[in-house]
Design a protein around this motif. Structure first.
Motif, short mmCIF file in Angstrom:
data_model
loop_
_atom_site.label_atom_id
_atom_site.label_comp_id
_atom_site.label_asym_id
_atom_site.label_seq_id
_atom_site.Cartn_x
_atom_site.Cartn_y
_atom_site.Cartn_z
N LYS A 1 1.00 -1.27 0.06
CA LYS A 1 0.11 -0.16 -0.14
C LYS A 1 0.96 1.25 -0.03
O LYS A 1 1.70 1.24 1.07
CB LYS A 1 -0.76 0.00 1.28
CG LYS A 1 -1.48 1.34 1.73
CD LYS A 1 -2.57 1.59 0.57
CE LYS A 1 -4.01 1.10 0.86
NZ LYS A 1 -4.74 1.36 -0.39
N GLU B 1 -2.29 6.00 -2.16
CA GLU B 1 -3.07 7.06 -1.70
C GLU B 1 -2.23 8.22 -1.73
O GLU B 1 -0.76 8.28 -1.78
CB GLU B 1 -3.43 6.94 -0.22
CG GLU B 1 -4.60 5.96 0.11
CD GLU B 1 -4.47 5.45 1.62
OE1 GLU B 1 -4.23 6.34 2.41
OE2 GLU B 1 -5.16 4.34 1.77
N GLN C 1 -3.14 10.24 9.67
CA GLN C 1 -4.23 9.94 8.86
C GLN C 1 -3.84 8.36 8.53
O GLN C 1 -4.80 7.62 8.35
CB GLN C 1 -4.33 10.87 7.56
CG GLN C 1 -4.92 12.00 8.18
CD GLN C 1 -5.37 12.78 6.68
OE1 GLN C 1 -5.78 12.43 5.80
NE2 GLN C 1 -5.37 14.27 6.61
N VAL C 2 -2.59 8.20 8.06
CA VAL C 2 -2.18 6.80 7.66
C VAL C 2 -2.34 5.57 8.96
O VAL C 2 -2.92 4.46 8.78
CB VAL C 2 -0.52 6.69 7.27
CG1 VAL C 2 -0.21 5.23 7.03
CG2 VAL C 2 -0.59 7.61 6.02
N GLN D 1 -4.37 6.17 11.42
CA GLN D 1 -6.00 6.09 11.69
C GLN D 1 -6.34 5.10 10.70
O GLN D 1 -7.31 4.08 10.93
CB GLN D 1 -6.58 7.50 11.62
CG GLN D 1 -7.79 7.66 12.27
CD GLN D 1 -8.32 8.92 12.21
OE1 GLN D 1 -8.08 9.79 11.29
NE2 GLN D 1 -9.05 9.45 12.97
N LYS D 2 -6.07 4.94 9.45
CA LYS D 2 -6.62 4.45 8.42
C LYS D 2 -5.91 2.96 8.28
O LYS D 2 -6.92 1.93 7.96
CB LYS D 2 -6.57 5.02 7.01
CG LYS D 2 -7.51 5.01 6.15
CD LYS D 2 -7.28 5.99 4.86
CE LYS D 2 -8.17 5.33 3.70
NZ LYS D 2 -7.72 6.19 2.62
N HIS D 3 -4.63 2.83 8.24
CA HIS D 3 -4.19 1.49 8.22
C HIS D 3 -3.39 0.67 9.36
O HIS D 3 -3.29 -0.29 9.60
CB HIS D 3 -3.14 1.59 7.23
CG HIS D 3 -3.70 2.23 5.80
ND1 HIS D 3 -4.33 1.41 5.16
CD2 HIS D 3 -3.30 3.28 5.31
CE1 HIS D 3 -4.66 2.18 4.02
NE2 HIS D 3 -3.97 3.36 4.13
#
Ligand code: NAD
Length: 244
Positions: free
Chosen positions: A33, A55, A73-74, A76-78
């Protein structure tokens, strides 16, 4: 090309073009990713649109707040960051007596302090990820120096210093830190150099040509992957043997 980075989350700086962009393509093919970051929002969006499993974020490596936003953000998402590629770099060449203080400071801020900023803000999140890797962009100029770029060569020597220091500090925690030292690679950075100097460089390279961004991406892929699981603290020269 096998899926050598399957399931890994990789943050890459200065990834919208040149060696960084080529590396995003290799990492994407290898199953990672990819978190594409660069200083220019339109450029990162364009790069991400061409890259499966990517992304994009606008991020300036000299601005710690902008790095923190991306890291948050990374996570939180992954929930993980496995690989950091500190690729962003610039040149503002001039001989010592002609170099302005602004030229010196700008290049040091991006090429050296930017690597410190990103690594420091990312590293605590990598600690829990298991086998993780940081790869920094140095240069042959960071090993042998060059005529002219006082600011640039100081930063690229400095990046090798970071690499070796962090390899000791982070190795016991299961993280590897290495550097890539490209020779002269066909990107916009090198296109800015005079053609007669580039031809001279090609003559001096034992392979008789400039390298390609994809050839550098392959080196980043090796160092970031578990195939390099016992490689720590090296500055890997990929220059066609220009210094021989
Ligand atoms: P490039 O100029 O093609 O790409 C560099 C990228 O970094 C650009 O997308 C740019 O927008 C981005 N960038 C610049 N300042 C930034 C900042 N403050 N924050 C975030 N992103 C920023 O360069 P390249 O030739 O692909 O070089 C990539 C790295 O490899 C650099 O660190 C460079 O010093 C190193 N390198 C390149 C060569 C070469 O021959 N091209 C040789 C040795 C080392």
């Amino acid at each position: 090309m096998g899926k050598r980075l399957q399931g890994k989350v990789a943050i890459m700086t200065g990834a919208a073009k040149g060696i960084g962009f080529a590396t995003t393509q290799r990492f994407s093919q290898a199953g990672a990713k990819i978190i594409i970051t660069d200083i220019n929002q339109d450029a990162v969006n364009g790069a991400a649109a061409q890259t499966p499993n990517a992304e994009s974020y606008e991020m300036n490596v000299t601005d710690r707040a902008s790095i923190q936003v991306v890291v948050d953000q990374v996570m939180q998402k992954h929930g993980r960051i496995d690989i950091l590629i500190n690729n962003a770099g610039i040149t503002q060449d001039a001989r010592l007596i002609k170099m302005s203080e602004a030229q010196f400071d700008t290049v040091v801020d991006v090429n050296l302090k930017g690597v410190f900023n990103c690594t420091q803000l990312v590293v605590s999140h990598m600690l829990g990820a298991g086998a993780s890797a940081i790869v920094n962009a140095s240069s042959v100029v960071g090993i042998y120096d060059n005529f002219g770029p006082t600011n640039y060569s100081a930063t690229k020597f400095g990046v090798i210093g970071f690499t070796k220091t962090w390899a000791r500090e982070l190795g016991p925690k299961g993280m590897r830190v290495n550097a890539v030292c490209p020779g002269f690679i066909a990107t916009e950075m090198v296109k800015a150099m005079p053609e007669n100097i580039l031809q001279d460089i090609e003559r001096r390279s034992w392979l008789g040509r400039r390298g390609t961004p994809t050839e550098m991406a392959n080196v980043y892929l090796f160092l970031a992957s578990d195939e390099a699981s016992y490689v720590n603290g090296v500055a890997l020269e990929a220059s066609g043997g220009i210094s021989l």
